[in-house]
Write a protein that holds these residues in place. Structure first.
Motif, PDB file in Angstrom:
ATOM      1  N   VAL A   1       0.807  -1.198  -0.037  1.00  0.00           N
ATOM      2  CA  VAL A   1       0.033   0.020   0.138  1.00  0.00           C
ATOM      3  C   VAL A   1       0.919   1.379   0.254  1.00  0.00           C
ATOM      4  N   GLN A   2       0.788   2.122  -0.768  1.00  0.00           N
ATOM      5  CA  GLN A   2       1.220   3.469  -1.105  1.00  0.00           C
ATOM      6  C   GLN A   2       0.374   4.724  -1.075  1.00  0.00           C
ATOM      7  N   LEU A   3       0.828   5.622  -0.022  1.00  0.00           N
ATOM      8  CA  LEU A   3      -0.193   6.919  -0.501  1.00  0.00           C
ATOM      9  C   LEU A   3       0.933   7.992  -0.701  1.00  0.00           C
ATOM     10  N   VAL A   4       0.409   8.882  -1.637  1.00  0.00           N
ATOM     11  CA  VAL A   4       1.343   9.810  -1.664  1.00  0.00           C
ATOM     12  C   VAL A   4       0.522  11.335  -2.005  1.00  0.00           C
ATOM     13  N   GLU A   5       0.731  12.178  -1.033  1.00  0.00           N
ATOM     14  CA  GLU A   5      -0.051  13.388  -1.041  1.00  0.00           C
ATOM     15  C   GLU A   5       0.844  14.539  -1.890  1.00  0.00           C
ATOM     16  N   THR A   6       0.137  15.297  -2.491  1.00  0.00           N
ATOM     17  CA  THR A   6       0.658  16.627  -3.218  1.00  0.00           C
ATOM     18  C   THR A   6      -0.214  17.674  -3.274  1.00  0.00           C
ATOM     19  N   GLY A   7       0.168  18.841  -3.466  1.00  0.00           N
ATOM     20  CA  GLY A   7      -0.622  20.107  -3.336  1.00  0.00           C
ATOM     21  C   GLY A   7      -0.405  21.082  -2.486  1.00  0.00           C
ATOM     22  N   GLY A   8       0.462  20.773  -1.436  1.00  0.00           N
ATOM     23  CA  GLY A   8       0.581  21.766  -0.294  1.00  0.00           C
ATOM     24  C   GLY A   8       1.475  22.928  -0.835  1.00  0.00           C
ATOM     25  N   GLY A   9       1.454  23.825   0.178  1.00  0.00           N
ATOM     26  CA  GLY A   9       2.233  25.056  -0.489  1.00  0.00           C
ATOM     27  C   GLY A   9       1.891  26.164   0.709  1.00  0.00           C
ATOM     28  N   LEU A  10       2.424  27.313   0.210  1.00  0.00           N
ATOM     29  CA  LEU A  10       2.365  28.644   1.076  1.00  0.00           C
ATOM     30  C   LEU A  10       1.175  29.458   0.670  1.00  0.00           C
ATOM     31  N   VAL A  11       0.089  29.883   1.354  1.00  0.00           N
ATOM     32  CA  VAL A  11      -0.859  30.726   0.915  1.00  0.00           C
ATOM     33  C   VAL A  11      -1.233  31.685   1.901  1.00  0.00           C
ATOM     34  N   GLN A  12      -1.700  32.943   1.417  1.00  0.00           N
ATOM     35  CA  GLN A  12      -2.155  33.928   2.439  1.00  0.00           C
ATOM     36  C   GLN A  12      -3.532  33.451   2.739  1.00  0.00           C
ATOM     37  N   ALA A  13      -4.054  34.104   3.964  1.00  0.00           N
ATOM     38  CA  ALA A  13      -5.232  33.967   4.603  1.00  0.00           C
ATOM     39  C   ALA A  13      -6.188  34.168   3.742  1.00  0.00           C
ATOM     40  N   GLY A  14      -7.389  33.455   3.430  1.00  0.00           N
ATOM     41  CA  GLY A  14      -8.408  33.675   2.544  1.00  0.00           C
ATOM     42  C   GLY A  14      -8.239  32.727   1.413  1.00  0.00           C
TER      43      GLY A  14
END
Length: 112
Positions: A1-14
């Motif tokens: 079983v493998q899980l790969v998360e992507t899509g995070g980052g730095l974003v401003q509030a809102g």
């Protein structure tokens, strides 16, 4: 079983981010999928879940702002995060229900 998360980052509030989690090694369409998060110095907490029928549930802290969805053809679960707040800053993980496998997580940082 493998899980790969992507899509995070730095974003401003809102702002918004969309996380993805690609699962392999399981019959994805039959599984309940969860998104968890862990902020520094805090315990890991369940953020959202979606079962094999598409039923969803959310933590009160994200209800109305986050949306979990899945694409069984792509073995992928998503977390659309809108109206982000600094308190949403954490490492986000996906998890298959009843299986103790974790991905590496993806960092979400929300600046004020």
């Amino acid at each position: 079983v493998q899980l790969v998360e992507t899509g995070g980052g730095l974003v401003q509030a809102g702002g918004s981010l969309r996380l993805s989690c690609l699962a392999s090694g399981v019959i994805f369409r039959l599984k309940t999928m969860n998104w968890y998060r862990q902020a520094p110095g805090k315990q890991r907490e369940l953020v959202a879940m979606i079962d094999s029928s598409g039923n969803t549930n959310y933590a009160n802290s994200v209800k109305g702002r986050f949306t979990i969805s899945r694409d069984n053809a792509k073995n992928t679960v998503y977390l659309q995060m809108n109206s982000l707040k600094p308190e949403d800053t954490a490492v986000y993980y996906c998890k298959i229900d009843f299986l103790d496998y974790w991905g590496q997580g993806t960092q979400v940082t929300v600046s004020s």
